[in-house]
Structures are given as structure tokens and as C-alpha cells.
Design a protein around this motif. Structure first.
Motif: not given
Ligand SMILES: [Zn+2]
Length: 155
Positions: A101-103, A108-109, A115-117
Motif C-alpha cells: 500500500v503506497w499511501g 490523508a495518506g 484503512k486498507v491495511c
């Protein structure tokens, strides 16, 4: 504006988003930096990679970051922001062993990556971007800077 077509895995157009390329106050010109068609449902960008990838897939926070990772030969999808990460997106990535995941390295990142993790706890891991987002890292350090982050993650 730059037109960003969203294609299905068979290459059919699903929607188009637009990015203003002017360095100005977008609000004063009655648009956002990114612009979506009215009432368009949030979508995953680059779904052909879901079909083409092996056991690993990359997730970026923006469409242009996804284009950079594709240039490197990685299979990647983009979600334009944490608020647009939905349950059906989780299900689309549930079969992968590893989800990188490259936030962006900002608040915000961090929300996006967290959230994805949280929704893919066994497979997803946040990448430690330090120079900026994926595109900025590529502009400053080239392909090597991004590949180094992947090597670091695999240790
Ligand atoms: Zn603008």
C-alpha cells in the motif's frame, strides 16, 4: 484538463476522471484538482492488474502513482482517497498473498494506508515513502528509489 480513462479488464471504458494541470486556485475556477462525473460511483482504477497479477499487487492512492508503478512493470491499482476504499474493493484484493500500500506520506495518506491495511490484515502492508508520494519519489530518485522501498519491505 488531463483525462484519466477508467477501463474494465477487457479495455472497455467505464468512466473518465479529470485532473486540472494548472498551478492555480482550482476552487476559484469552480472545479477541483480532480474532477469526477456527476453521480459516478467510486471505482478502482486499473482493474486489469487484478486479473494480470500473480500473488502480489500494489495499491496507490492516486491514478498517476499507479501509472508510475505500471511503468516499473508492477501490477497496481489505484483508489483515489481513503474515503473511496469500499468493501467491494477489499473483496477484489482478498485473494492476494501480499498487498503493498503506497499511501502518500501525509495525514490523508496515513488514513488511506491504515484503512486498507485494517481491511486486509493478513496481506496488506504500508510502504515507507519518505521523499514524497510515488510520483515525487520517482522524480527525485528514479526507478531505484521505488525498487529500494520494495527490497526494504521484503527483508
Ligand atoms: Zn484548476
Amino acid at each position: 484538463m488531463l483525462a484519466i480513462p477508467y477501463l474494465s479488464h477487457t479495455g472497455q471504458p467505464l468512466t473518465i476522471r479529470f485532473r486540472c494541470l494548472e498551478e492555480h486556485d482550482h476552487r476559484a475556477h469552480f472545479h477541483g484538482k480532480y474532477n469526477t462525473l456527476k453521480d459516478d460511483a467510486p471505482r478502482m482504477y486499473g482493474v486489469d492488474s487484478v486479473h494480470a497479477a500473480g500473488d502480489t499487487i500494489d495499491v496507490t492512492e492516486g491514478e498517476l502513482d499507479r501509472i508510475i508503478l505500471r511503468k516499473l512493470g508492477l501490477h497496481a491499482v489505484a483508489i483515489p482517497g481513503a474515503a473511496l476504499w469500499l468493501g467491494r474493493h477489499r473483496r477484489m484484493l482478498a485473494g492476494f498473498n501480499r498487498v503493498r500500500v503506497w499511501g502518500d506520506p501525509d495525514d490523508a495518506g496515513s488514513d488511506f494506508t491504515a484503512k486498507v491495511c485494517r481491511s486486509l490484515p493478513r496481506s496488506a502492508r504500508g510502504m515507507r515513502l519518505r521523499l514524497g508520494d510515488v510520483t515525487e519519489t520517482y522524480m527525485q530518485g528514479g526507478v531505484a528509489a521505488l525498487l529500494d522501498l520494495i527490497k526494504e519491505d521484503e527483508k
